[in-house]
Design a protein around this motif. Structure first.
Motif, mmCIF file in Angstrom:
data_model
loop_
_atom_site.group_PDB
_atom_site.id
_atom_site.type_symbol
_atom_site.label_atom_id
_atom_site.label_comp_id
_atom_site.label_asym_id
_atom_site.label_seq_id
_atom_site.Cartn_x
_atom_site.Cartn_y
_atom_site.Cartn_z
ATOM 1 N N GLN A 197 -36.277 -32.024 -62.950
ATOM 2 C CA GLN A 197 -34.956 -32.509 -63.338
ATOM 3 C C GLN A 197 -33.836 -31.698 -62.669
ATOM 4 O OE1 GLN A 197 -36.395 -32.684 -67.781
ATOM 5 N NE2 GLN A 197 -34.422 -33.750 -67.661
ATOM 6 N N LEU A 198 -34.181 -30.557 -62.109
ATOM 7 C CA LEU A 198 -33.195 -29.699 -61.459
ATOM 8 C C LEU A 198 -33.147 -29.909 -59.947
ATOM 9 C CD1 LEU A 198 -34.006 -26.404 -63.386
ATOM 10 C CD2 LEU A 198 -32.153 -28.006 -63.845
ATOM 11 N N ARG A 199 -33.937 -30.840 -59.456
ATOM 12 C CA ARG A 199 -34.068 -31.035 -58.018
ATOM 13 C C ARG A 199 -32.715 -31.255 -57.332
ATOM 14 N NH1 ARG A 199 -38.411 -33.256 -54.986
ATOM 15 N NH2 ARG A 199 -39.456 -33.803 -56.943
ATOM 16 N N ASP A 200 -31.826 -31.993 -57.961
ATOM 17 C CA ASP A 200 -30.551 -32.340 -57.332
ATOM 18 C C ASP A 200 -29.393 -31.503 -57.863
ATOM 19 O OD1 ASP A 200 -31.772 -34.370 -55.816
ATOM 20 O OD2 ASP A 200 -31.644 -35.763 -57.513
ATOM 21 N N GLN A 201 -29.697 -30.433 -58.603
ATOM 22 C CA GLN A 201 -28.646 -29.588 -59.158
ATOM 23 C C GLN A 201 -28.280 -28.465 -58.184
ATOM 24 O OE1 GLN A 201 -27.104 -30.161 -62.120
ATOM 25 N NE2 GLN A 201 -28.342 -32.032 -62.301
ATOM 26 N N LEU A 227 -36.491 -26.358 -52.188
ATOM 27 C CA LEU A 227 -35.152 -26.275 -52.745
ATOM 28 C C LEU A 227 -34.319 -25.231 -52.014
ATOM 29 C CD1 LEU A 227 -36.052 -26.334 -56.555
ATOM 30 C CD2 LEU A 227 -35.419 -28.256 -55.089
ATOM 31 N N THR A 228 -33.065 -25.550 -51.797
ATOM 32 C CA THR A 228 -32.111 -24.625 -51.189
ATOM 33 C C THR A 228 -31.042 -24.288 -52.210
ATOM 34 O OG1 THR A 228 -32.475 -25.584 -48.996
ATOM 35 C CG2 THR A 228 -30.480 -24.271 -49.314
ATOM 36 N N ILE A 242 -21.183 -17.511 -62.768
ATOM 37 C CA ILE A 242 -21.148 -18.737 -61.970
ATOM 38 C C ILE A 242 -21.644 -19.922 -62.798
ATOM 39 C CG2 ILE A 242 -22.112 -19.902 -59.941
ATOM 40 C CD1 ILE A 242 -22.245 -17.110 -58.613
ATOM 41 N N ALA A 243 -22.749 -19.703 -63.526
ATOM 42 C CA ALA A 243 -23.292 -20.780 -64.357
ATOM 43 C C ALA A 243 -22.328 -21.131 -65.486
ATOM 44 C CB ALA A 243 -24.650 -20.362 -64.917
ATOM 45 N N ALA A 244 -21.720 -20.114 -66.110
ATOM 46 C CA ALA A 244 -20.796 -20.369 -67.218
ATOM 47 C C ALA A 244 -19.570 -21.148 -66.761
ATOM 48 C CB ALA A 244 -20.374 -19.042 -67.852
ATOM 49 N N GLY A 248 -23.225 -24.099 -61.388
ATOM 50 C CA GLY A 248 -24.620 -24.112 -60.992
ATOM 51 C C GLY A 248 -25.538 -23.770 -62.145
ATOM 52 N N VAL A 249 -26.836 -23.721 -61.843
ATOM 53 C CA VAL A 249 -27.882 -23.421 -62.819
ATOM 54 C C VAL A 249 -28.494 -22.074 -62.461
ATOM 55 C CG1 VAL A 249 -30.046 -24.184 -63.868
ATOM 56 C CG2 VAL A 249 -28.377 -25.884 -63.064
#
Length: 319
Positions: A197-201, A227-228, A242-244, A248-249
């Protein structure tokens, strides 16, 4: 015993020269060693050249623009390090005999451990050894293992890493390894997700030397994904920020992100993958090193605290 001690003196190994060889090996070259010691590189070069003349060996060889140690040079470095270890052990014994309680205790610690675990253990330690100066040095898992192996610190606490014959480890199941997102993120309501599910994040990675990144890379390989990351940073605090911000994740244990999670600035998403459930932490010390009473006290209570906190049987025994 010979009356003329001139030859014996000439055959003595210069401690200064051996230290310079150690610094060359540690920092990757003469110039880098000189910079670390804040001396002129010619001083190191002259000392090494003198050692070569005294013993008729070649200690440095050129590889491109760099000077690296030869096999005999590396042997001398190991001899120097072992001598330093023996000296440190003897000084520790003298310290015990004098019943002194002053001194220094070095701990290599990964991000996320100080507030959630070490703080509790250090409170008890400080009451028992109020005059011991505790030096905390942070780093990635591989860096902390190197600190312990080279006796730069007495003990280490970090994410689980690979095996090292010079390291004695007590390994425990760690806090949950999760994906971390802003509460405003589209996946924030999921709570539990599959990695695909994170493939396109937009993903936030750490350098490969970090234990958390090694677990993440193992999951990516197991899922056969390519993944990059959008970001790569060497501080968990930076990844959390950054996530907050919703950019990003991030990936780390819930302990490492405890402040952001408690403040409601991040949401932890459980990763449905067996490798994520295997995430571990470890307390480490060097094999064969005799710890001071203060370090032994901290080691024992650190292991006990980890056992109570995560209630996991250690994968490596031998207290």
């Amino acid at each position: 015993m010979p009356k003329d001690n001139t030859l014996a003196r000439e055959n003595l190994l210069s401690a200064r020269s051996l230290r310079y060889l150690h610094e060359i090996d540690l920092h990757g070259g003469v110039r880098a060693a000189a910079d670390a010691l804040a001396i002129n590189g010619s001083v190191i070069s002259r000392q090494v050249a003198q050692l070569e003349r005294d013993h008729g060996v070649v200690l440095l060889e050129r590889r491109g623009r760099r000077a690296v140690l030869t096999e005999i040079g590396l042997s001398l470095v190991e001899h120097f390090r072992e001598s330093c270890r023996r000296d440190a052990d003897m000084l520790a014994q003298l310290e015990d005999f004098r019943s002194l309680r002053r001194g220094r205790l070095g701990i290599g610690v990964g991000e996320g451990f100080v507030e959630n675990l070490l703080a509790t253990v250090l409170e008890r330690f400080s009451l028992q050894f109020p005059d011991i100066v505790v030096e905390l040095r942070s780093g990635a898992t591989s860096e902390i293992i190197a600190m312990v192996r080279n006796d730069d610190v007495d003990l280490g606490l970090c994410a689980g890493g690979g095996s090292d014959p010079a390291i004695r480890a007590r390994t425990f199941r760690a806090a949950q390894f999760c994906a971390l997102v802003s509460p405003r993120h589209a996946l924030a309501g999921e709570r539990r997700i599959r990695f695909e599910q994170l493939r396109d994040q937009r993903l936030i990675f750490m350098p490969e030397r970090f234990g958390a990144q090694q677990y993440l890379d193992a999951i990516i390989r197991a899922e056969r994904l390519n993944l990059t990351p959008s970001y790569r940073c060497d501080l968990f605090s930076a990844a959390q920020a950054i996530a907050a911000a919703g950019l990003g994740v991030a990936f780390m244990s819930t302990d490492a992100a405890r402040q952001y999670l408690d403040a409601g600035r991040l949401v932890a998403l459980e990763l449905e993958h067996p490798i994520a459930r295997e995430f571990s932490s470890q307390a480490i010390r060097r094999v064969g090193r005799r710890l001071s009473p203060a370090a032994e006290f901290l080691w024992r209570h650190l292991v006990e605290a980890m056992q109570r906190r995560w209630a996991a049987a250690p994968s490596k025994q031998g207290e």
